[in-house]
Design an enzyme around this catalytic site. Structure first.
Site, PDB file in Angstrom:
ATOM      1  N   LYS A   1       3.248 -15.553   2.633  1.00 34.82           N
ATOM      2  CA  LYS A   1       3.607 -16.311   1.460  1.00 34.82           C
ATOM      3  C   LYS A   1       4.884 -16.363   1.441  1.00 34.82           C
ATOM      4  CE  LYS A   1       2.263 -17.916  -2.489  1.00 34.82           C
ATOM      5  NZ  LYS A   1       1.042 -19.013  -2.528  1.00 34.82           N
TER       6      LYS A   1
ATOM      7  N   TYR B   1       0.539  -1.195   0.015  1.00 33.17           N
ATOM      8  CA  TYR B   1       0.041   0.007  -0.111  1.00 33.17           C
ATOM      9  C   TYR B   1       0.942   1.257  -0.066  1.00 33.17           C
ATOM     10  CZ  TYR B   1      -4.531  -2.272   1.058  1.00 33.17           C
ATOM     11  OH  TYR B   1      -5.553  -2.990   0.927  1.00 33.17           O
TER      12      TYR B   1
ATOM     13  N   ASP C   1      -2.849 -18.510   0.843  1.00 28.66           N
ATOM     14  CA  ASP C   1      -3.885 -19.380   0.132  1.00 28.66           C
ATOM     15  C   ASP C   1      -4.691 -20.429   0.915  1.00 28.66           C
ATOM     16  OD1 ASP C   1      -1.502 -20.604   0.194  1.00 28.66           O
ATOM     17  OD2 ASP C   1      -1.299 -21.017  -2.232  1.00 28.66           O
TER      18      ASP C   1
ATOM     19  N   ASP D   1      -6.364  -7.413   4.541  1.00 25.57           N
ATOM     20  CA  ASP D   1      -7.704  -6.667   3.816  1.00 25.57           C
ATOM     21  C   ASP D   1      -8.501  -7.532   3.176  1.00 25.57           C
ATOM     22  OD1 ASP D   1      -9.138  -4.538   2.437  1.00 25.57           O
ATOM     23  OD2 ASP D   1      -8.151  -4.969   0.759  1.00 25.57           O
TER      24      ASP D   1
ATOM     25  N   ASP E   1     -12.491  -9.270   4.738  1.00 22.66           N
ATOM     26  CA  ASP E   1     -13.672  -9.237   3.860  1.00 22.66           C
ATOM     27  C   ASP E   1     -14.252 -10.750   3.819  1.00 22.66           C
ATOM     28  OD1 ASP E   1     -13.655  -6.588   3.412  1.00 22.66           O
ATOM     29  OD2 ASP E   1     -14.564  -6.789   1.281  1.00 22.66           O
TER      30      ASP E   1
HETATM   31  C1  IPM Z   1     -10.510  -1.332   3.819  1.00 29.42           C
HETATM   32  C2  IPM Z   1     -10.529  -0.790   2.548  1.00 29.42           C
HETATM   33  C3  IPM Z   1      -9.289  -0.020   2.205  1.00 29.42           C
HETATM   34  C4  IPM Z   1      -7.995  -0.863   2.533  1.00 29.42           C
HETATM   35  C5  IPM Z   1      -9.240   0.924   0.785  1.00 29.42           C
HETATM   36  C6  IPM Z   1     -10.491   1.843   0.729  1.00 29.42           C
HETATM   37  C7  IPM Z   1      -8.121   1.891   0.675  1.00 29.42           C
HETATM   38  O1  IPM Z   1     -10.516  -1.928   1.565  1.00 29.42           O
HETATM   39  O2  IPM Z   1     -10.362  -0.371   4.645  1.00 29.42           O
HETATM   40  O3  IPM Z   1     -10.565  -2.422   4.268  1.00 29.42           O
HETATM   41  O4  IPM Z   1      -7.822  -1.271   1.371  1.00 29.42           O
HETATM   42  O5  IPM Z   1      -7.413  -0.650   3.414  1.00 29.42           O
HETATM   43 MN    MN Z   2     -10.852  -3.733   2.424  1.00 30.74          MN
END
Ligand code: IPM
Ligand code: MN
Ligand code: NAD
Length: 368
Positions: free
Chosen positions: A189, A141, A221, A245, A249
């Site tokens: 990884k 990032y 993975d 990240d 999710d």
């Molecule tokens: C999160 C989001 C952010 C990230 C993006 C919007 C920059 O996906 O907070 O999880 O990748 O950190």
């Molecule tokens: Mn995210």
């Protein structure tokens, strides 16, 4: 207690759910005799529209002087074609970096009334209680260079970490694991990446200082697969920025919806920024149907981590559980025989449960 809280609603559903958190916090303040003063500032696309930058100086300054920051979400199609350095997401990355918030805590725990709301089988989801600790201010990032070269035909992103950046997040993870079930899974990884090999070395070195914590290494993975097949095998997970990240999710599926997940971005001194894990949800923004619970639970994390208000935080979590127990749910949650409500009504129901304290006793302190 008197606390100054910065609100950064941002874009899309961010604006709708930050209002929910404010209402819930005002209720907590009057129930417990605290005074929370809110100051709203611009970030993301909203700031680009108003000031031509996703992170105005004024916003940075206010966040540095506040007791804590609550953020909704940033981003949307309107700003997608802008160059990378002025995109809404740059605002979010910039404030995390500026405040030095290197540790992102993402607790994933299924609320009992939502066990059947996950697309996964109930007996897979049952018993899962995971804390993902994501490194937040390094890695791909932030590594330089990150650019397009040779007439746009070559791209470079850089995965950069200093040893000290890995050490501090790994220490944080061992300390957090100690307060939980004392099992730490480090995800990397290392079969491909040099950065992961150094990460693994540091985890092994540090583990000598935490003999009470068991450590397991998993390749990312395989970890992605195990997260949704044997989630109860995890306790605390630590991983670098991008892996964290993605995995968080994915893990939200265990709870029934991405809209349920809160997060705390902290450094070592308790200063923090609190935001749901999800984004600005452009597909439902402005419709009044966004799930406010990830945001409300982020406010609870703020009370616990930045203000040491454990009892107040637990009351919010219990009120959320009570609403779900009563069958209230937003459209993102697949609940059998529930009462489908919008953002506002869901928030009012949380507030009602807070004030009447007619809470179920099925959970107490949900998050560490
Ligand atoms: C999160 C989001 C952010 C990230 C993006 C919007 C920059 O996906 O907070 O999880 O990748 O950190
Ligand atoms: Mn995210
Ligand atoms: P998203 O998280 O916004 O949405 C993914 C899906 O989850 C969508 O179907 C959305 O409707 C649903 N969803 C998310 N939050 C919800 C909620 N509270 N209630 C009900 N449903 C919800 O991810 P995306 O669509 O990939 O990204 C949209 C924008 O958000 C992009 O610009 C992205 O960069 C940004 N983003 C911002 C953050 C942040 O500010 N922390 C996090 C992730 C993505």
């Amino acid at each position: 207690m008197n606390k100054q809280i910065i609100l950064l609603p941002g874009d899309g559903v961010g604006k709708e759910i930050v209002e929910s958190a404010k209402l819930v916090l005002n209720t907590v303040a009057s129930e417990f005799g605290h005074r929370f003063t809110f100051h709203q500032h611009a970030i993301g696309g909203d700031a680009i529209d108003q000031y031509g930058t996703p992170l105005p100086e004024d916003t940075i300054k206010a966040c540095h002087h506040a007791d804590a920051v609550l953020l909704g979400a940033v981003g949307g199609a309107k700003w997608d074609s802008l160059p990378a350095h002025v995109r809404p997401e740059k605002g979010l990355l910039g404030i995390r970096k500026s405040l030095g918030l290197f540790a992102n805590l993402r607790p994933i725990k299924g609320f009992a009334p939502l066990l059947h709301a996950s697309p996964l089988k109930e007996d897979v989801v049952k018993g899962s209680d995971i804390l993902i600790i994501r490194e937040l201010t390094g890695g791909l990032y932030f590594g330089k260079p990150s650019e397009r070269r040779e007439d746009g035909n070559v791209v470079v992103d850089t995965l950069h970490y200093q040893r000290s950046e890995m050490e501090r997040i790994i220490d944080k993870a061992f300390q957090s694991a100690r307060l939980r079930n004392k099992h730490l899974t480090s995800v990397d990884k290392a079969n491909v990446l040099e950065s992961s090999r150094m990460w693994r070395e540091i985890v092994n070195e540090k583990s000598k200082n935490y003999p009470d914590v068991t450590v397991e290494h998993l390749l990312v993975d395989a970890a992605a697969m195990k997260l949704i097949t044997q989630p109860d095998q995890f306790d605390t997970i630590v991983t670098e920025n991008l892996f964290g990240d993605i995995l968080s999710d994915e893990a939200s599926v265990l709870t029934g919806s991405l809209g349920m997940l809160p997060s705390a971005s902290v450094r070592t001194d308790g200063v923090g920024l609190y935001e749901p894990v999800h984004g600005s949800a452009p597909d439902i923004a402005g419709k009044g149907i966004a799930n406010p619970l990830g945001m409300i639970l982020s406010a609870a994390l703020m009370l616990r981590h930045s203000f040491q208000m454990d009892e107040e935080a637990a009351e919010i979590e219990e009120a959320v559980n009570a609403c779900l127990d009563q069958g209230y749910h937003t459209a993102d949650l697949q609940m059998k025989d529930g009462k489908l409500v919008g953002t506002k009504e869901m928030t009012e129901t949380v507030v009602e449960n807070l004030t009447t304290k007619s809470v179920s006793n099925s959970i107490c302190s949900m998050y560490v």
